[in-house]
Write an enzyme that holds these catalytic residues in place. Structure first.
Site, short mmCIF file in Angstrom:
data_model
loop_
_atom_site.label_atom_id
_atom_site.label_comp_id
_atom_site.label_asym_id
_atom_site.label_seq_id
_atom_site.Cartn_x
_atom_site.Cartn_y
_atom_site.Cartn_z
N TYR A 97 0.86 -1.19 0.00
CA TYR A 97 0.00 0.00 0.00
C TYR A 97 0.89 1.23 0.00
O TYR A 97 1.84 1.32 0.79
CB TYR A 97 -0.89 0.00 1.25
CG TYR A 97 -1.76 1.22 1.40
CD1 TYR A 97 -2.83 1.45 0.54
CD2 TYR A 97 -1.50 2.16 2.40
CE1 TYR A 97 -3.63 2.58 0.69
CE2 TYR A 97 -2.31 3.29 2.55
CZ TYR A 97 -3.36 3.50 1.69
OH TYR A 97 -4.16 4.61 1.83
N LYS A 127 4.24 9.03 8.69
CA LYS A 127 4.02 8.45 10.02
C LYS A 127 5.06 8.94 11.06
O LYS A 127 4.98 10.08 11.46
CB LYS A 127 3.90 6.94 9.88
CG LYS A 127 2.66 6.63 8.99
CD LYS A 127 2.22 5.21 8.88
CE LYS A 127 0.88 5.16 8.14
NZ LYS A 127 0.80 4.29 7.01
N ASP A 173 9.34 2.61 -0.14
CA ASP A 173 8.29 3.25 0.65
C ASP A 173 8.53 2.88 2.12
O ASP A 173 8.14 1.81 2.57
CB ASP A 173 6.92 2.78 0.18
CG ASP A 173 5.79 3.45 0.96
OD1 ASP A 173 6.07 4.09 1.99
OD2 ASP A 173 4.63 3.32 0.54
C1 LIG Z 1 0.24 4.76 5.61
C2 LIG Z 1 1.05 4.45 4.41
C3 LIG Z 1 1.10 5.32 3.31
C4 LIG Z 1 0.19 6.52 3.20
O1 LIG Z 1 0.46 7.48 4.17
P1 LIG Z 1 -0.72 8.54 4.55
O2 LIG Z 1 -0.04 9.48 5.48
O3 LIG Z 1 -1.80 7.71 5.16
O4 LIG Z 1 -1.15 9.19 3.29
C5 LIG Z 1 1.99 5.05 2.30
N1 LIG Z 1 2.77 3.97 2.35
C6 LIG Z 1 2.75 3.10 3.37
C7 LIG Z 1 3.69 1.94 3.38
C8 LIG Z 1 1.87 3.30 4.43
O5 LIG Z 1 1.80 2.41 5.42
#
Ligand SMILES: *Cc1c(COP(=O)(O)O)cnc(C)c1O
Length: 433
Positions: free
Chosen positions: A149, A271, A243
């Site tokens: 994701y 995060k 990511d």
């Molecule tokens: C949470 C998440 C995102 C998106 O971040 P948001 O601040 O919710 O837009 C992207 N990549 C990963 C791996 C995530 O867990």
């Protein structure tokens, strides 16, 4: 925590009101409890490892804002930093010193990030990183992994994990994971299975990957996955984008790339880096980052980017994360996963708890999954039953079978033991006899 303030309504009353004015009653879908059933609790306040709802019920919290919180809720150092910052003004639209400090702090911890740009969410970070990769290479194709994701931008909403996994879109390939994403938006997105190195060609701008997959439950990278991706990207001149929105500053001081020893071209953060405020960032090779406007022709901008409150919170969070903190986090993850597995085994419940550093995953099946097809075989109904058994006993897991648990620095040995005891009782309720 202190006693509850006068309630503005029960959870049920607030949820009913919310559903009238907010789609599904929530501002992010998984929060609505749709996949586990029941009524979401409305958080009134939180401190350390605990949240308290509007009815005064207290929970040991393993959600921790899906990983945005690492030092515990309302950490005094972060609270104080934000309070001090807001008193000086909350947004200027002009550069500030803390943006420089935070970029330096990121570059120091993650050497592949020679230059960094701040944004306001993880979604923005990944969206901008793939635009940059496309702009810098002059190529269109993006390769992503099934079940990873990367937020909710159009081009990356194909076979995504997290809440998208709950939408029941079962088609495979470059199929949008959401209605409203035209197939043209994912026409240049190729989805491949996690934990296998795909063969690329010279149409590929970048490969984007969660170095530890944490949105399909927890799936660790196979030995050689990340090195294999690095080599394959190099072979065809594609960029490797990690990511690290979850793993960054959580798995290790230098993130997953430090932990596994791989150097990506670009990295996305979110995060932890915001200390609980709205932040994302992306960084990488200076020659690639210099394609961004105003130096280059890849446009990217944001009214609140590098926001003074967010940078204050992020810097305060990073200041709490020394080498000892990472040792503690890893030990906590191992202790929690081991304890949960023991509880499942004792109860005769067929479930697996696994950890990668402080990341803890639950899987309702007989083995730890290695890819999305495998992860989807988790028993979602069993997860829902376990979730409610835990919640009834005061331990809050995320209300979705594909999310992971985020024990942090506030989850000390006593708290972990309490979670494990609760899991033992909960597991008993799920098994006959
Ligand atoms: C949470 C998440 C995102 C998106 O971040 P948001 O601040 O919710 O837009 C992207 N990549 C990963 C791996 C995530 O867990």
């Amino acid at each position: 925590m202190t006693a509850a303030s006068p309630a503005g309504g029960t959870n049920a009353e607030l949820f009913e009101r919310a559903c009238r004015v907010i789609p599904g009653g929530v501002n992010s879908p998984v929060r609505a409890f749709r996949s586990v059933g029941g009524t979401p609790y409305f958080v009134a306040r939180a401190e350390g490892a605990h949240t308290e709802d509007v009815e005064g019920r207290c929970y040991v919290d393993l959600v921790q804002s899906y990983g945005a919180i690492i030092a515990g809720h309302a950490h005094p150092r972060i609270t104080e930093a934000v309070q001090r910052a807001v008193a000086d003004g909350s947004s200027f639209g002009a550069p500030t010193e803390r943006e420089v400090l935070l970029a330096e702090a990121i570059a120091e911890r993650v050497p592949s990030c020679e230059k960094v740009r701040m944004v306001s969410s993880g979604t923005e970070a990944t969206m901008a990183a793939i635009r940059l990769a496309r702009g810098a290479t002059g190529r269109s194709r993006v390769v992503k992994f099934s079940g990873n994701y990367h937020g909710h931008s159009d081009a990356l909403l194909a076979e995504s994990g997290s809440g998208v996994a709950l939408l029941d879109a079962d088609e495979a390939g470059s199929v949008p994971g959401s209605v409203g994403v035209p197939s043209s938006a994912v026409a240049d997105t190729t989805v491949v299975p996690y934990n296998q190195v795909p063969t690329l060609d010279d149409t590929v701008a970048c490969v984007i990957v969660e170095p530890v997959a944490a949105n399909m439950g927890l799936v660790a990278p196979a030995d050689g996955l990340l090195a294999g991706l690095r080599a394959e990207c190099d072979r065809v001149g594609a960029l490797l984008v990690l990511d690290e929105v979850i793993t960054g500053f959580r798995l290790a001081r230098g993130g997953a790339q430090g932990h596994y020893g791989v150097r990506p071209d670009l990295t996305c953060f979110g995060k932890v880096i915001g200390g609980g405020l709205n932040v994302g960032a992306f960084g990488g090779r200076a020659d690639v980052m210099d394609h961004l406007a105003p130096l280059g022709r890849v446009y990217q901008a944001g009214t609140l980017s590098g926001n003074p409150l967010a940078t204050a919170a992020g810097l305060a969070a990073l200041s709490l994360l020394d080498d000892d903190a990472y040792l503690t986090l890893a030990a906590t993850g191992a202790r929690l996963a081991t304890g949960l597995q023991h509880a499942f085994d004792e109860a005769g419940l067929v479930a697996r708890a696994s950890a990668v550093g402080p990341l803890v995953g639950l899987y309702f099946g007989d083995h730890v999954p290695v890819d999305y097809a495998d992860a989807r075989r988790t028993d979602e109904a069993a997860y829902a039953a376990f979730f409610h058994a835990m919640l009834d006993r005061g331990v809050a897991l995320a209300p979705g079978a594909y999310e992971i648990a985020f024990p942090g620095l506030a989850h000390d040995g006593g708290v972990v033991d309490q979670i494990v005891e609760t899991a033992a009782e909960s597991a008993q309720t799920l098994t006959p006899g």
